[in-house]
Design an enzyme around this catalytic site. Structure first.
Site, PDB file in Angstrom:
ATOM      1  CB  SER A 287      -0.946   0.007   1.207  1.00  0.00           C
ATOM      2  OG  SER A 287      -0.232   0.081   2.435  1.00  0.00           O
ATOM      3  CE1 TYR A 288       5.256   5.476   2.979  1.00  0.00           C
ATOM      4  CE2 TYR A 288       7.096   4.068   2.353  1.00  0.00           C
ATOM      5  CZ  TYR A 288       6.622   5.274   2.819  1.00  0.00           C
ATOM      6  OH  TYR A 288       7.508   6.282   3.106  1.00  0.00           O
TER       7      TYR A 288
END
Length: 251
Positions: free
Chosen positions: A153-154
């Protein structure tokens, strides 16, 4: 004279870690800095330090995930100082987990605190940066460039930020606005906490850095940001500056 004399900078996530390091480096070079942070306690502590160098520094408590209020945030800075020269999009929150466990909620956290604030603040700041031929500094990460495990996600949000930064560099260049990114490895409080919790993983990461150390928040990351915020970088745009001790070599 400082390299940022008479410049006005807005730094998100400026109360701690890399943001605080950059804010400190900026004020020591003569800038007036507005730091934005969700944490009121650390914000007040940091602004007291910054005001020892520049009494007109400002702390704004804000939740960057409230996207409809981001334009007002820029206006607070412009109303106080009359202009904006430098926008630094540093703040970002995310959760680490295996790819197969990532949910929409996890993706939303990363994009709502990282990608969207970066995008909307760039839009909100653009009219004022046109007036000053200003600088935008966004933040990339080795998580996206190298594909770090358990950081889907990052990495996704960070690479999206790199994408819009390159587009903005092309579109904003005719206005004299520079748009660049920093991809750091820094001795931040979060990394220090991780080092204590996972010492073997930490040492493995450190061994892959040719300089064999983490970047200092002010002297390494902050000074690199000063360079990108100053006239010294006027002919550099659309670039990702790897301030990571040589851990990743872009080609």
């Amino acid at each position: 004279m400082g390299r940022l004399d008479n410049k006005v900078a807005l730094i998100t996530g400026g109360a701690g870690g890399i943001g605080k390091g950059m804010a400190t480096a900026f004020v020591k070079e003569g800038a007036k800095v507005a730091i934005v942070d969700l944490n009121a306690e650390t914000g007040k502590e940091t602004i007291e330090i910054l005001q020892q160098y520049e009494p007109e520094c400002l702390f704004i408590q804000a939740n960057l995930a409230e996207h409809d209020k981001l334009n007002d945030l820029v206006m607070q800075v412009v109303d106080k100082y009359g202009k904006l020269d430098i926008l630094v999009n540093n703040a970002h929150a995310s959760k680490n987990m295996p790819f197969e466990e990532v949910t929409k909620e996890v993706l939303d956290l990363s994009f709502d605190t990282g990608f969207y604030p970066t995008f909307y603040l760039m839009q909100a700041a653009l009219p004022y940066l046109k007036e000053t031929k200003g600088k935008i500094i966004n933040f990339a990460s080795g998580a996206g460039i190298d594909g770090n495990m358990e950081q889907a996600s990052y990495a996704a949000a960070k690479e999206a930020i790199r994408g819009i930064s390159r587009v903005a560099a092309n579109e904003f260049g005719p206005y004299g606005i520079n748009v660049n990114l920093i991809s750091p490895i820094a001795d931040s409080p979060g990394v220090q906490h991780w080092a204590k919790a996972e010492p073997e993983q930490y040492q493995a990461m450190l061994s892959k850095i040719p300089m064999r150390r983490l970047g200092e928040l002010e002297n390494d990351i902050g000074r690199a940001a000063v360079f990108l915020a100053s006239a010294d970088s006027d002919y550099i745009t659309g670039q990702t500056l790897m301030v990571d001790g040589g851990a990743i070599k872009l080609r």
